[in-house]
Design a protein around this motif. Structure first.
Motif, short mmCIF file in Angstrom:
data_model
loop_
_atom_site.label_atom_id
_atom_site.label_comp_id
_atom_site.label_asym_id
_atom_site.label_seq_id
_atom_site.Cartn_x
_atom_site.Cartn_y
_atom_site.Cartn_z
N LEU A 145 33.95 40.54 40.65
CA LEU A 145 34.40 42.03 41.99
C LEU A 145 33.33 41.83 42.97
CD1 LEU A 145 31.55 45.02 40.01
CD2 LEU A 145 33.95 44.55 40.19
N THR A 148 29.08 45.26 45.26
CA THR A 148 27.69 45.44 44.75
C THR A 148 28.73 46.65 44.22
OG1 THR A 148 27.22 44.56 47.01
CG2 THR A 148 25.82 46.51 44.66
N THR A 166 20.63 49.09 39.92
CA THR A 166 22.06 48.01 41.46
C THR A 166 21.71 46.93 40.29
OG1 THR A 166 21.51 48.91 43.27
CG2 THR A 166 22.29 47.47 43.06
N ARG A 169 25.80 41.52 40.50
CA ARG A 169 27.47 41.55 40.58
C ARG A 169 27.83 40.53 39.90
NH1 ARG A 169 29.59 42.29 46.60
NH2 ARG A 169 28.63 40.38 46.79
#
Length: 249
Positions: A145, A148, A166, A169
């Motif tokens: 990715l 974020t 979160t 990533r």
């Protein structure tokens, strides 16, 4: 008896029964054109470009099956590759299952490819097949990715949504198709999900994960993006224009 071993044969199932409402009104998404050619035709050619693929099964909208058969009847494909068209179901899961049922015995590897990913390069297709040949029961091409990602608590009213996490990533991948499977494993995944009575995962690899079977990732390709919104059509046209300029594609 010859002791020369032959690689397992491969079939590709292309579920193309979706309407693609995010592309706006008009023909089913798979029949929208890129450079004057339906996306479905590009997707079929992408699968047939692999020397390993001997059969492409297109799962068409039930009310468009005859039209799709006519569209593909005179399509020039390599002599090694046959094509079949069958009517689809109400869900993607059901359509893939119907495509699986159309594959004859003697084919041990199955690819499942989105018609809305018409520009996947043959090298990506081949890398998925090779990983299954090497022993993986489920293989997905994927890309790291660039953005974020936030996990949120959905707001039904469309208002601001609270962030709850979160994810890291570096551990995330954006999954593409074709996804490749040992045929028996994929058939078992669909049978198990049907007994469970649910719609299942959003992709076939997710269904295999629910069996507890391992799924592995191979590198995807930036040109294997999914055509979902009008802007994606513009990008796909640009990719085709570049291919024509560089390769005479």
């Amino acid at each position: 008896m010859s002791d020369v071993s032959h690689p397992p044969r491969t079939a590709a199932v292309i579920p193309a029964a979706g309407r693609g409402v995010r592309l706006g009104p008009g023909a089913p998404k798979a029949l929208r054109t890129l450079n004057g050619t339906p996306m479905l035709v590009h997707a079929v050619r992408a699968m047939a470009a692999s020397r390993a693929v001997t059969l492409v099964v297109v799962v068409a909208p039930a009310d468009e099956t005859q039209g799709v058969k006519a569209l593909l009847a005179d399509l020039a494909l390599p002599d090694r590759t046959d094509i079949a068209v069958v009517p689809g179901g109400d869900t993607r899961q059901e359509s893939v299952r119907l495509g699986l049922e159309a594959i004859p015995e003697g084919i041990d590897i199955v690819l499942v490819h989105d018609a809305a990913r018409p520009l996947v390069p043959v090298d990506t297709v081949d890398s998925v097949i090779e990983a299954v040949r090497d022993g993986a029961v489920a293989v997905v091409p994927a890309l790291p990715l660039a953005d974020t990602v936030k996990e949120v608590e959905p707001a039904p009213s469309g208002g601001p949504e609270p962030v709850v996490a979160t994810p890291e990533r570096a551990r995330l991948r954006a999954v593409q198709t074709p996804q490749g499977f040992d045929r028996a494993t994929l058939v078992n995944a669909h049978a198990t999900m049907a007994v469970a009575g649910g719609d299942g995962a959003t992709d076939c690899a997710g269904m295999v994960e629910r069996l507890g079977a391992p799924v592995v990732v191979v590198p995807g390709h930036e040109e294997a993006f999914k055509v979902t919104r009008p802007l994606d059509l513009v990008l796909a046209e640009a990719v085709l224009a570049r291919r024509r300029a560089n390769d005479g594609f």
